[in-house]
Design a protein around this motif. Structure first.
Motif, PDB file in Angstrom:
ATOM      1  N   THR A  34       0.791  -1.225   0.000  1.00 53.14           N
ATOM      2  CA  THR A  34       0.000   0.000   0.000  1.00 53.14           C
ATOM      3  C   THR A  34       0.824   1.275   0.000  1.00 53.14           C
ATOM      4  O   THR A  34       0.270   2.348  -0.142  1.00 53.14           O
ATOM      5  CB  THR A  34      -0.941   0.040   1.219  1.00 53.14           C
ATOM      6  OG1 THR A  34      -0.151  -0.062   2.394  1.00 53.14           O
ATOM      7  CG2 THR A  34      -1.939  -1.077   1.161  1.00 53.14           C
ATOM      8  N   VAL A  39       0.284   3.343  -6.195  1.00 45.22           N
ATOM      9  CA  VAL A  39      -0.925   3.271  -5.370  1.00 45.22           C
ATOM     10  C   VAL A  39      -1.280   4.662  -4.854  1.00 45.22           C
ATOM     11  O   VAL A  39      -2.439   5.081  -4.891  1.00 45.22           O
ATOM     12  CB  VAL A  39      -0.756   2.263  -4.209  1.00 45.22           C
ATOM     13  CG1 VAL A  39      -1.869   2.414  -3.182  1.00 45.22           C
ATOM     14  CG2 VAL A  39      -0.714   0.833  -4.744  1.00 45.22           C
ATOM     15  N   ASN A  40      -0.285   5.396  -4.400  1.00 48.44           N
ATOM     16  CA  ASN A  40      -0.538   6.743  -3.876  1.00 48.44           C
ATOM     17  C   ASN A  40      -1.045   7.693  -4.955  1.00 48.44           C
ATOM     18  O   ASN A  40      -1.860   8.575  -4.681  1.00 48.44           O
ATOM     19  CB  ASN A  40       0.714   7.292  -3.197  1.00 48.44           C
ATOM     20  CG  ASN A  40       1.003   6.564  -1.909  1.00 48.44           C
ATOM     21  OD1 ASN A  40       0.098   6.039  -1.259  1.00 48.44           O
ATOM     22  ND2 ASN A  40       2.256   6.507  -1.525  1.00 48.44           N
ATOM     23  N   LYS A  43      -4.724   6.730  -5.282  1.00 51.77           N
ATOM     24  CA  LYS A  43      -5.454   7.165  -4.088  1.00 51.77           C
ATOM     25  C   LYS A  43      -5.757   8.667  -4.146  1.00 51.77           C
ATOM     26  O   LYS A  43      -6.828   9.108  -3.752  1.00 51.77           O
ATOM     27  CB  LYS A  43      -4.659   6.858  -2.818  1.00 51.77           C
ATOM     28  CG  LYS A  43      -4.707   5.419  -2.391  1.00 51.77           C
ATOM     29  CD  LYS A  43      -3.918   5.235  -1.102  1.00 51.77           C
ATOM     30  CE  LYS A  43      -4.077   3.844  -0.542  1.00 51.77           C
ATOM     31  NZ  LYS A  43      -3.385   3.688   0.749  1.00 51.77           N
ATOM     32  N   THR A  56     -11.002  12.506  -3.623  1.00 51.29           N
ATOM     33  CA  THR A  56      -9.986  11.610  -4.165  1.00 51.29           C
ATOM     34  C   THR A  56     -10.624  10.225  -4.293  1.00 51.29           C
ATOM     35  O   THR A  56     -11.667   9.947  -3.678  1.00 51.29           O
ATOM     36  CB  THR A  56      -8.770  11.516  -3.233  1.00 51.29           C
ATOM     37  OG1 THR A  56      -9.176  10.908  -2.006  1.00 51.29           O
ATOM     38  CG2 THR A  56      -8.145  12.873  -2.993  1.00 51.29           C
ATOM     39  N   GLU A  58      -9.476   7.554  -3.007  1.00 47.81           N
ATOM     40  CA  GLU A  58      -9.416   6.943  -1.673  1.00 47.81           C
ATOM     41  C   GLU A  58     -10.611   7.378  -0.825  1.00 47.81           C
ATOM     42  O   GLU A  58     -11.271   6.551  -0.187  1.00 47.81           O
ATOM     43  CB  GLU A  58      -8.113   7.301  -0.969  1.00 47.81           C
ATOM     44  CG  GLU A  58      -7.983   6.650   0.389  1.00 47.81           C
ATOM     45  CD  GLU A  58      -6.639   6.905   1.050  1.00 47.81           C
ATOM     46  OE1 GLU A  58      -6.214   6.036   1.825  1.00 47.81           O
ATOM     47  OE2 GLU A  58      -6.011   7.956   0.789  1.00 47.81           O
ATOM     48  N   GLU A  59     -10.931   8.668  -0.832  1.00 45.12           N
ATOM     49  CA  GLU A  59     -12.087   9.163  -0.080  1.00 45.12           C
ATOM     50  C   GLU A  59     -13.389   8.581  -0.622  1.00 45.12           C
ATOM     51  O   GLU A  59     -14.258   8.157   0.142  1.00 45.12           O
ATOM     52  CB  GLU A  59     -12.147  10.691  -0.143  1.00 45.12           C
ATOM     53  CG  GLU A  59     -11.023  11.387   0.572  1.00 45.12           C
ATOM     54  CD  GLU A  59     -10.923  12.869   0.208  1.00 45.12           C
ATOM     55  OE1 GLU A  59     -10.395  13.613   1.050  1.00 45.12           O
ATOM     56  OE2 GLU A  59     -11.340  13.280  -0.895  1.00 45.12           O
ATOM     57  N   THR A  62     -13.681   4.811   0.213  1.00 46.16           N
ATOM     58  CA  THR A  62     -13.908   4.638   1.647  1.00 46.16           C
ATOM     59  C   THR A  62     -15.372   4.919   1.987  1.00 46.16           C
ATOM     60  O   THR A  62     -15.990   4.189   2.755  1.00 46.16           O
ATOM     61  CB  THR A  62     -12.969   5.552   2.454  1.00 46.16           C
ATOM     62  OG1 THR A  62     -11.620   5.213   2.124  1.00 46.16           O
ATOM     63  CG2 THR A  62     -13.178   5.385   3.943  1.00 46.16           C
ATOM     64  N   TRP A  73      -5.392  -2.075  -1.366  1.00 47.43           N
ATOM     65  CA  TRP A  73      -4.793  -1.505  -2.569  1.00 47.43           C
ATOM     66  C   TRP A  73      -3.519  -2.268  -2.877  1.00 47.43           C
ATOM     67  O   TRP A  73      -2.736  -2.540  -1.970  1.00 47.43           O
ATOM     68  CB  TRP A  73      -4.436  -0.045  -2.333  1.00 47.43           C
ATOM     69  CG  TRP A  73      -5.568   0.845  -1.943  1.00 47.43           C
ATOM     70  CD1 TRP A  73      -6.178   0.897  -0.722  1.00 47.43           C
ATOM     71  CD2 TRP A  73      -6.213   1.814  -2.752  1.00 47.43           C
ATOM     72  NE1 TRP A  73      -7.168   1.848  -0.736  1.00 47.43           N
ATOM     73  CE2 TRP A  73      -7.206   2.422  -1.972  1.00 47.43           C
ATOM     74  CE3 TRP A  73      -6.039   2.237  -4.063  1.00 47.43           C
ATOM     75  CZ2 TRP A  73      -8.025   3.433  -2.461  1.00 47.43           C
ATOM     76  CZ3 TRP A  73      -6.854   3.246  -4.552  1.00 47.43           C
ATOM     77  CH2 TRP A  73      -7.837   3.835  -3.759  1.00 47.43           C
ATOM     78  N   ILE A  92      -7.898  -2.192  -6.642  1.00 45.94           N
ATOM     79  CA  ILE A  92      -8.557  -1.909  -5.379  1.00 45.94           C
ATOM     80  C   ILE A  92      -9.578  -3.015  -5.156  1.00 45.94           C
ATOM     81  O   ILE A  92     -10.473  -3.225  -5.984  1.00 45.94           O
ATOM     82  CB  ILE A  92      -9.258  -0.530  -5.396  1.00 45.94           C
ATOM     83  CG1 ILE A  92      -8.262   0.571  -5.745  1.00 45.94           C
ATOM     84  CG2 ILE A  92      -9.904  -0.244  -4.059  1.00 45.94           C
ATOM     85  CD1 ILE A  92      -8.312   1.022  -7.165  1.00 45.94           C
TER      86      ILE A  92
END
Length: 147
Positions: A34, A39-40, A43, A56, A58-59, A62, A73, A92
């Motif tokens: 991760t 990955v970043n 995200k 994003t 990621e947000e 989630t 991830w 993901i």
């Protein structure tokens, strides 16, 4: 923690993995999976700014899986792009565990160009069956269509 890490690496190098080291080894594996740049990049990607949604990925993911859901991830070299070293796949894996619906497994993949840092949707599945990008988009930007 450093003590456990040292002995985990020592045991692994000898081919021995005592059960007390499994937790540390899993932590290392998760950290490596991760905490890489591709990955970043995914995200932090914000594909829906045009529609007024400034989240994003990621947000968004989630929120999509809910409080009890799980998300992981990982990145890897896709078979279809072996001749393009700059292309990496970020996958993901999500499990929803909402009390108001049945648990579902979601898999979404993005291609990342390491040189340009660009992100492109590649594929998605819900419970092992392919779904269209538009369903992913509609779910993320907050419509009433379930993914």
């Amino acid at each position: 923690m450093r003590h456990h890490l040292y002995f985990t690496l020592l045991y692994v190098s000898m081919g021995i993995l005592p059960s007390s080291c499994n937790k540390v080894l899993n932590y290392i594996k998760d950290f490596v999976k991760t905490n890489n740049s591709e990955v970043n990049i995914v995200k932090a990607y914000k594909p829906y700014r045009v529609t007024g949604v400034d989240l994003t990925l990621e947000e968004a993911f989630t929120r999509l899986i809910g409080v009890k859901g799980e998300i992981s991830w990982k990145s890897f070299k896709p078979k279809d792009f072996v001749d393009r070293p700059e292309i990496i796949m970020v996958q993901i894996d999500m499990k929803t565990n909402r009390s108001d619906s049945k648990p579902e497994k979601l898999l979404i993949q993005y291609l990342v160009n390491k040189n340009s840092k660009s992100v492109e949707f590649y594929a998605a599945e819900k419970n092992g069956k392919p779904i269209e990008k538009v369903m992913v988009d509609l779910s993320i930007i907050g419509t009433q269509f379930p993914l």
